[in-house]
Design a protein around this motif. Structure first.
Motif, mmCIF file in Angstrom:
data_model
loop_
_atom_site.group_PDB
_atom_site.id
_atom_site.type_symbol
_atom_site.label_atom_id
_atom_site.label_comp_id
_atom_site.label_asym_id
_atom_site.label_seq_id
_atom_site.Cartn_x
_atom_site.Cartn_y
_atom_site.Cartn_z
ATOM 1 N N ARG A 165 0.834 -1.198 0.000
ATOM 2 C CA ARG A 165 0.000 0.000 0.000
ATOM 3 C C ARG A 165 0.872 1.253 0.000
ATOM 4 N NH1 ARG A 165 -5.295 -0.507 0.719
ATOM 5 N NH2 ARG A 165 -5.794 1.114 2.258
ATOM 6 N N ASP A 220 -3.094 4.939 -1.570
ATOM 7 C CA ASP A 220 -4.084 4.178 -0.819
ATOM 8 C C ASP A 220 -4.462 4.840 0.502
ATOM 9 O OD1 ASP A 220 -4.171 1.684 -2.535
ATOM 10 O OD2 ASP A 220 -2.035 1.744 -2.041
ATOM 11 N N ARG A 273 -9.947 1.798 -5.257
ATOM 12 C CA ARG A 273 -8.948 1.404 -4.273
ATOM 13 C C ARG A 273 -9.595 1.397 -2.892
ATOM 14 N NH1 ARG A 273 -3.955 2.400 -7.243
ATOM 15 N NH2 ARG A 273 -2.714 1.881 -5.403
ATOM 16 N N ALA A 274 -9.113 0.525 -2.035
ATOM 17 C CA ALA A 274 -9.593 0.500 -0.645
ATOM 18 C C ALA A 274 -8.891 1.628 0.097
ATOM 19 C CB ALA A 274 -9.293 -0.844 0.003
ATOM 20 N N ARG A 302 -8.037 5.035 2.359
ATOM 21 C CA ARG A 302 -8.230 5.425 3.750
ATOM 22 C C ARG A 302 -7.686 6.837 3.979
ATOM 23 N NH1 ARG A 302 -10.735 1.526 3.010
ATOM 24 N NH2 ARG A 302 -10.495 -0.563 3.895
ATOM 25 N N SER A 359 -5.266 0.245 7.027
ATOM 26 C CA SER A 359 -5.239 -1.088 6.428
ATOM 27 C C SER A 359 -6.594 -1.444 5.817
ATOM 28 C CB SER A 359 -4.873 -2.136 7.487
ATOM 29 O OG SER A 359 -5.982 -2.376 8.348
ATOM 30 N N THR A 360 -6.622 -2.513 5.056
ATOM 31 C CA THR A 360 -7.891 -2.977 4.481
ATOM 32 C C THR A 360 -8.802 -3.574 5.552
ATOM 33 O OG1 THR A 360 -6.864 -5.099 3.902
ATOM 34 C CG2 THR A 360 -6.880 -3.386 2.215
ATOM 35 N N GLU A 361 -8.254 -3.933 6.702
ATOM 36 C CA GLU A 361 -9.075 -4.498 7.777
ATOM 37 C C GLU A 361 -10.092 -3.496 8.323
ATOM 38 O OE1 GLU A 361 -6.962 -6.187 11.002
ATOM 39 O OE2 GLU A 361 -5.964 -7.737 9.789
ATOM 40 N N ALA A 401 -12.212 -1.587 6.865
ATOM 41 C CA ALA A 401 -13.197 -1.213 5.847
ATOM 42 C C ALA A 401 -14.534 -0.760 6.425
ATOM 43 C CB ALA A 401 -13.415 -2.387 4.890
#
Length: 301
Positions: free
Chosen positions: A8, A95, A149-150, A152, A240-242, A244
């Protein structure tokens, strides 16, 4: 490390020192490619130097990570655009945006000069908006092209923004504005896969060393509750993607504590069904205050 951010691309503003530096190092340790932004200014925002940003880049690369330095002024519209562009051009995308840059010009309201107000509101509030605006434009374009994109965003507010702080009217107003910007951005950008959250950290940095002088950990004392590094794990996780399912939230973080801040909420109401006369409202306001929750005290009051 777990490699939670492997692959990322992260931009951290104000990353040459203090909390921002800790964020940059923590993201890199988890596998992220990091754009280290810092103007290299003095504590009051004056001046500039490339050294602080490059020093953090050198630390990251010496440890085997990937990073680049950027010294743009994040409250300058073109500078904020260049910062986002640097990430995309150097590392192929963006990201995570961590808005952290800022400085202080503290003074009681009766002594606060217009320039001191403008400078602090500019770097904190406009600085958050400008970088967020250009990053959001990029993420919207990516989503429309089928490459969502995920993404943040982690904004940096303060206890001063949550509760106010005596002698910091400019800073408290800017940090409260960041909270409002965070909630709006979370609502608007969710359709593009972007989450937007804020933190209100407490740590010992150049900006707070006087306030936290009594909390300095003695050498060899073990856990330093006021170390900037304590703030970064939550920021890394939010990047992080966690994370979401988490957006539009404000977290207080310091030492080993992580808390969820509860913002303005609708409280008691009296509805007459018609226009009130001024003379009627004394007892009505008294009832509302009796039923409502007492506000927490302003810092330093």
């Amino acid at each position: 490390m777990s490699g939670l951010l492997a692959g990322r691309v992260v931009v951290v503003t104000g990353a040459g020192r203090g909390i921002g530096r800790a964020h940059a190092l923590a993201f890199a340790a988890e596998g992220a490619k990091v754009v280290v932004n810092d103007l290299g200014a003095a504590l009051d925002g004056r001046g500039g130097a490339a050294g602080p940003a490059q020093s953090v880049v050198d630390e990251i690369t010496a440890a085997g990570g990937e990073a680049m330095a950027n010294t743009d002024d994040i409250a300058d519209w073109a500078g904020a655009a260049r910062l986002v562009g640097n990430a995309v051009e150097e590392f192929g995308g963006l990201d995570v945006l961590v808005n952290n840059a800022g400085f202080l010009r503290d003074r009681m309201l009766v002594n606060l000069a217009e320039e001191e107000w403008d400078a602090v509101v500019r770097v904190h509030l406009k600085g958050h908006f400008a970088t967020l605006r250009h990053a959001a434009e990029y993420w919207r374009a990516e989503a429309k092209a089928g490459r969502a994109r995920a993404a943040r965003v982690i904004n940096t507010s303060s206890g001063a923004g949550l509760l106010g702080s005596v002698g910091q009217g400019n800073y408290a107003a800017a940090k409260a504005g960041i909270l409002g910007l965070t909630t709006v951005a979370a609502a608007e950008l969710g359709r593009y896969g972007v989450t937007v959250n804020a933190i209100a950290p407490a740590a010992r940095t150049r900006m707070t060393e006087q306030a936290f002088a009594d909390d300095m950990a003695a050498p060899g004392a073990g856990f330093d509750a006021m170390a900037p590094d304590n703030v970064s794990p939550l920021v890394v996780w939010l990047g992080s993607t966690e994370s979401a399912g988490v957006t539009g939230r404000v977290f207080e973080v310091d030492g080993g504590r992580v808390g969820l801040a509860q913002g303005w909420r609708h409280g008691p109401v009296r509805d007459k069904g018609a226009r009130w006369a001024p003379a009627e409202l004394g007892p009505v306001v008294a009832e509302l205050l009796a039923e409502g929750v007492e506000p927490e005290p302003v810092y330093g009051a």
